[in-house]
Design an enzyme around this catalytic site. Sequence first.
Site, PDB file in Angstrom:
ATOM      1  N   CYS A 199     -14.792 -22.842  13.045  1.00  0.00           N
ATOM      2  CA  CYS A 199     -14.534 -24.200  12.566  1.00  0.00           C
ATOM      3  C   CYS A 199     -13.402 -24.239  11.554  1.00  0.00           C
ATOM      4  CB  CYS A 199     -15.794 -24.766  11.935  1.00  0.00           C
ATOM      5  SG  CYS A 199     -16.924 -25.326  13.171  1.00  0.00           S
TER       6      CYS A 199
ATOM      7  N   GLU B 236      -1.937   9.426   4.496  1.00  0.00           N
ATOM      8  CA  GLU B 236      -3.114   8.611   4.808  1.00  0.00           C
ATOM      9  C   GLU B 236      -2.799   7.530   5.845  1.00  0.00           C
ATOM     10  OE1 GLU B 236      -4.974   8.710   0.297  1.00  0.00           O
ATOM     11  OE2 GLU B 236      -3.543   7.145   0.815  1.00  0.00           O
TER      12      GLU B 236
ATOM     13  N   TYR C 257      -2.163 -13.326   7.639  1.00  0.00           N
ATOM     14  CA  TYR C 257      -0.737 -12.985   7.537  1.00  0.00           C
ATOM     15  C   TYR C 257       0.154 -13.662   8.567  1.00  0.00           C
ATOM     16  CZ  TYR C 257      -3.186  -8.578   6.112  1.00  0.00           C
ATOM     17  OH  TYR C 257      -4.023  -7.636   5.598  1.00  0.00           O
TER      18      TYR C 257
HETATM   19  C1  LIG Z   1      -3.900   0.760   3.510  1.00  0.00           C
HETATM   20  C2  LIG Z   1      -3.785   2.101   2.943  1.00  0.00           C
HETATM   21  C3  LIG Z   1      -3.461   3.169   3.770  1.00  0.00           C
HETATM   22  C4  LIG Z   1      -3.200   3.031   5.245  1.00  0.00           C
HETATM   23  O1  LIG Z   1      -2.094   2.274   5.541  1.00  0.00           O
HETATM   24  P1  LIG Z   1      -1.567   2.140   7.048  1.00  0.00           P
HETATM   25  O2  LIG Z   1      -0.451   1.185   6.931  1.00  0.00           O
HETATM   26  O3  LIG Z   1      -2.688   1.596   7.849  1.00  0.00           O
HETATM   27  O4  LIG Z   1      -1.132   3.478   7.505  1.00  0.00           O
HETATM   28  C5  LIG Z   1      -3.371   4.424   3.195  1.00  0.00           C
HETATM   29  N1  LIG Z   1      -3.597   4.613   1.880  1.00  0.00           N
HETATM   30  C6  LIG Z   1      -3.933   3.606   1.072  1.00  0.00           C
HETATM   31  C7  LIG Z   1      -4.183   3.881  -0.363  1.00  0.00           C
HETATM   32  C8  LIG Z   1      -4.033   2.312   1.562  1.00  0.00           C
HETATM   33  O5  LIG Z   1      -4.351   1.318   0.739  1.00  0.00           O
END
Ligand SMILES: *Cc1c(COP(=O)(O)O)cnc(C)c1O
Length: 431
Positions: free
Chosen positions: A361, A290, A334
């Site tokens: 602001c 992902e 961050y």
């Molecule tokens: C944030 C997140 C991602 C993506 O992370 P990246 O660092 O943008 O690749 C994938 N899976 C889950 C469950 C996330 O919370």
Amino acid sequence: MLTPNLTVNAEGHLCIGGADTAALAKAHGTPLYVMDETMIRENCRGYQRVIAEEYGGNGLICFASKALSCKELYRIVDSEQLGADVISGGELYTALQAGMPAAKIVMHGNSKSDEELKMALETGVGRIVCDNLPELERLNRIAGALGKTPAIMLRIKPGIDAHTHDFVKTGCIDSKFGFALETGEALDAVRAASAYPNLKLVGIHCHIGSQIFDTEPFAEAARVMVRFMAQIRAALGLTLPELNLGGGPGIKYTEDDDPPAFGSIVRAILAALKAACSELDFPQPFVLFEPGRSIVGGAGLTLYTVMAKKIIPDIRTYVLVDGGMCDNPRYALYHSRYEAVLANKAGDERSERVTVGGKCCESGDLIGEDMPLQPAEPGDILAVLATGVYNYSMASNYNRNPRAEMVMVKDGAARTVVRRESYEDICRNDI
Ligand SMILES: *Cc1c(COP(=O)(O)O)cnc(C)c1O
């Protein structure tokens, strides 16, 4: 330049994907998000290629919506054969509106509402990743009422400490996401999930964090997860067919960053996965990744107009722009670092060090501190680089600033993919 898609033309203007950013600012106004379609597609293909070459294509790359969710982005990743992960009804709705097939959508969230679960079931998303026991209970009940048996995965905390910012670290026991491995909670959750009549447990999921530069934590997560799958098989006689390893590969935000290419990370993960499977005599699972940041991050930049320069002798120089934490809250969240360039003077040397301040602001409304920049004057166009990710998706109407327009650049031409909000848009739901 930070990424290979950035060039400087004969007029000394910064170009992205062949488009002159100073001209884009003039034509579309500022603040303006600019995305490079070619680079997004190349990144999608890069992920697909590794899965094809190292794993026989036995997997699915799901673009992490939270990185950048708008219809055109789903159309692009869908046309590259990626799926999407979504974390809310809103992201799911947008993905479906854009024509993303529901079967290629993974529904996430540690606090999904009944309405969101119902929406996931009714639209037929391919997999629902469950985070906690009450959710399993609710999902089973709602699925039963609708006569559905959704494929589910369980979110596991594998206990991996990836070296990244605390707020984007998610794989340790002290995380709000998922079931912990080391306490036995995860195995109990698998037992509970597999007993529900209306749920079909197909696999497990982990996501160890984001903006990670080391390959080893990813590889270790893969090994830990395969070992857990083997443990599930031994304890419950259940051989789960799918493994979702989340996202997380880091990108280059500044000249000091030197992340490994995501392709080499994924290769290392798949090598670790295959080795663990053969060691434990476990069938290689269908694998999901992902990625978010590594697909869109470097493909975008934000353009602002410089409104003023404020020199505080012996302290610092502020360059004030017409956007800020409303379009990029990452410094406020961050203390993230970025590179900036004056788009209309990109050929000049960055001879000054400045703090870029936004229009909101808040004293903390900065884009960055101690940034090298060409000498700025009011009216110059400031480009902040590598803002393709977690900028638009985190934008707000703070101070009732309209959200910025986004354009997609391809072969030197730009098209609007998200219109600039109007004041009427902002007031739409006010009574
Ligand atoms: C944030 C997140 C991602 C993506 O992370 P990246 O660092 O943008 O690749 C994938 N899976 C889950 C469950 C996330 O919370």
